[in-house]
Design a protein around this motif. Structure first.
Motif, PDB file in Angstrom:
ATOM      1  N   ARG A   1      35.779  50.197  42.340  1.00  0.00           N
ATOM      2  CA  ARG A   1      35.907  51.314  41.490  1.00  0.00           C
ATOM      3  C   ARG A   1      34.567  51.652  40.675  1.00  0.00           C
ATOM      4  O   ARG A   1      34.091  50.756  40.170  1.00  0.00           O
ATOM      5  CB  ARG A   1      37.189  51.547  40.715  1.00  0.00           C
ATOM      6  CG  ARG A   1      37.417  52.605  39.772  1.00  0.00           C
ATOM      7  CD  ARG A   1      38.271  52.413  38.673  1.00  0.00           C
ATOM      8  NE  ARG A   1      38.662  53.487  38.122  1.00  0.00           N
ATOM      9  CZ  ARG A   1      37.980  54.052  37.178  1.00  0.00           C
ATOM     10  NH1 ARG A   1      36.960  53.295  36.737  1.00  0.00           N
ATOM     11  NH2 ARG A   1      38.622  54.941  36.321  1.00  0.00           N
TER      12      ARG A   1
ATOM     13  N   MET B   1      41.025  53.783  48.072  1.00  0.00           N
ATOM     14  CA  MET B   1      40.467  52.437  47.999  1.00  0.00           C
ATOM     15  C   MET B   1      41.566  51.691  49.131  1.00  0.00           C
ATOM     16  O   MET B   1      40.885  50.970  49.927  1.00  0.00           O
ATOM     17  CB  MET B   1      40.686  51.671  46.818  1.00  0.00           C
ATOM     18  CG  MET B   1      39.284  52.055  45.801  1.00  0.00           C
ATOM     19  SD  MET B   1      38.977  51.214  44.113  1.00  0.00           S
ATOM     20  CE  MET B   1      40.473  51.414  43.474  1.00  0.00           C
TER      21      MET B   1
ATOM     22  N   VAL C   1      41.132  49.807  53.582  1.00  0.00           N
ATOM     23  CA  VAL C   1      41.872  48.883  54.077  1.00  0.00           C
ATOM     24  C   VAL C   1      42.845  49.154  55.316  1.00  0.00           C
ATOM     25  O   VAL C   1      42.622  48.431  56.238  1.00  0.00           O
ATOM     26  CB  VAL C   1      42.657  47.956  53.038  1.00  0.00           C
ATOM     27  CG1 VAL C   1      43.073  46.810  53.367  1.00  0.00           C
ATOM     28  CG2 VAL C   1      41.509  47.772  51.772  1.00  0.00           C
TER      29      VAL C   1
ATOM     30  N   ILE D   1      40.085  44.530  46.228  1.00  0.00           N
ATOM     31  CA  ILE D   1      39.960  45.908  45.659  1.00  0.00           C
ATOM     32  C   ILE D   1      39.630  45.518  44.058  1.00  0.00           C
ATOM     33  O   ILE D   1      40.461  45.139  43.362  1.00  0.00           O
ATOM     34  CB  ILE D   1      41.007  46.802  45.957  1.00  0.00           C
ATOM     35  CG1 ILE D   1      41.197  47.026  47.268  1.00  0.00           C
ATOM     36  CG2 ILE D   1      40.933  48.071  45.154  1.00  0.00           C
ATOM     37  CD1 ILE D   1      42.268  47.569  47.967  1.00  0.00           C
ATOM     38  N   SER D   2      38.565  46.060  43.439  1.00  0.00           N
ATOM     39  CA  SER D   2      38.373  45.879  42.105  1.00  0.00           C
ATOM     40  C   SER D   2      38.316  47.173  41.440  1.00  0.00           C
ATOM     41  O   SER D   2      37.708  48.076  41.466  1.00  0.00           O
ATOM     42  CB  SER D   2      36.704  45.239  41.772  1.00  0.00           C
ATOM     43  OG  SER D   2      36.636  44.991  40.468  1.00  0.00           O
ATOM     44  N   ALA D   3      39.634  47.265  40.656  1.00  0.00           N
ATOM     45  CA  ALA D   3      39.642  48.597  39.916  1.00  0.00           C
ATOM     46  C   ALA D   3      40.146  48.410  38.655  1.00  0.00           C
ATOM     47  O   ALA D   3      41.042  48.795  37.843  1.00  0.00           O
ATOM     48  CB  ALA D   3      41.323  48.915  40.742  1.00  0.00           C
TER      49      ALA D   3
END
Ligand SMILES: [Ca+2]
Ligand SMILES: [Ca+2]
Lengths: 229, 229
Positions: A97, B126, B130, A69-71
């Motif tokens: 995001r 997000m 998952v 998860i790139s936040a």
């Protein structure tokens, strides 16, 4: 099969909170030393470093992770991280995001499976409170945070019966056997039907979507030997 | 009974888009002249001015509006607008955006009914991709934008039968009569039960939550003379 969260800002923190509630194992990559020191714990493990660097991603186990998860606050940083993670791991699921709508396509191109625009979701949610309040309240009641808050499950019909002889939803009678309620159907082409009729024939390679309280879902999983992922 | 949107940034724009799709009438208050000029149309009417000023709120009809969505970029501006709107109209439903979590309580105190933190919702979304992907896909399939995308409705049991003699969900048999599927129950105290049993007795002042395709929901509304708000 862990999850990597890049960035422990508001988005990253909230994602971590939800993963924790679901007892999923994860690690957070964060560049700010003070954030790491403040939030690091047995429950929330950190890798201190910049997710833009491949070595840092490797330290977080990007080569064997299930999901990333790139936040990060900057769209260009998110694009860079998505590209790097995809380069190292072809199978990892990547969720990113974006703050600008124009970044959406770039993130997809870089290899993101899902792109989330918080402001868009926020605006949508505000309007939904006006136009579909009953739906939102239903969802709120599904999402009570807890270890077993799975209320909706998609199940391949092959788990439920031998499809060499076609059965209908009524024939299966999941309601009586497990308490679960069939609320959707995804045919062999992946087309989604909300609230299918009881007479619907369940084709091979199709899926049923069931609603149940956690104990009902568990009963279904046990009865049909369905392994929970 | 219109809706007022304050601020036509990313949140406000997305909210407008959803209201348009649901054919709800609204007006946007926006301070930047160039934004007004660029986006004003018959479909998206604007009041040019600062929502911080009571006269501007009045121009948008805050005294007779159903609902106000405050989607300004600054938290202090949102607090000011919420307070002003609540002062003028005791009954209006107020939904506000907040960027800082610490603003949540202040907005509630100022009179907001709902407070949305886009970053929190984004982070939650997000992680949900998952941990509860089947649920998200179900919701995505519900929310197909269109004029009649109401799939979930909450209905007071008094609309469905004379509660002087208690009936069960099975007795009502909404499924056979309308196609609609009872997926939730809210008892007289407002407690929510997901996927109630067919044997559940429907108490006076309780509500059933039904799922249906638009035509099924409509059949139910027609059969029981339920007025759509
Ligand atoms: Ca699943
Ligand atoms: Ca309603």
């Amino acid at each position: 099969n862990h999850i990597i969260i890049c960035g422990y800002g508001r988005n990253g923190k909230q994602a971590a909170k939800k993963l924790l509630a679901h007892k999923r194992s994860f690690v957070v990559i964060e560049a700010k030393k003070e954030t790491v020191n403040k939030h690091q714990s047995d429950m929330v493990p950190f890798v201190h470093g910049n997710a833009n660097e491949d070595e840092v991603l490797m330290q977080a186990g990007v080569d064997r992770a299930d999901c990333l998860i790139s936040a990060l606050p900057s769209d260009s940083d998110n694009v860079f991280v998505v590209l790097s993670a995809r380069q190292i791991n072809k199978n990892i699921r990547i969720i990113s995001r974006a703050s600008q709508e124009t970044t959406y396509g770039k993130l997809k191109l870089a290899g993101a499976n899902n792109v989330i625009l918080p402001d868009k979701i926020g605006g949508d949610h505000m309007a939904s409170l006006v136009v579909v309040p009953d739906l939102l309240e239903f969802i709120d009641n599904l999402s009570i945070v807890g270890e077993s808050n799975i209320n909706i499950e998609e199940i391949a019909v092959e788990h439920l019966y031998d499809t060499s002889t076609l059965k209908t939803i009524r024939d299966l009678d999941l309601r009586k056997k497990t308490g679960c309620n069939v609320i959707g159907y995804k045919n062999e082409k992946g087309e989604y039907l909300i609230n299918p009729e009881a007479e619907l024939k369940l084709a091979p390679n199709s899926k049923v979507i069931v609603l149940g309280r956690p104990e009902q879902i568990q009963k279904l999983n046990t009865l049909y030997n369905i392994e929970v992922e």
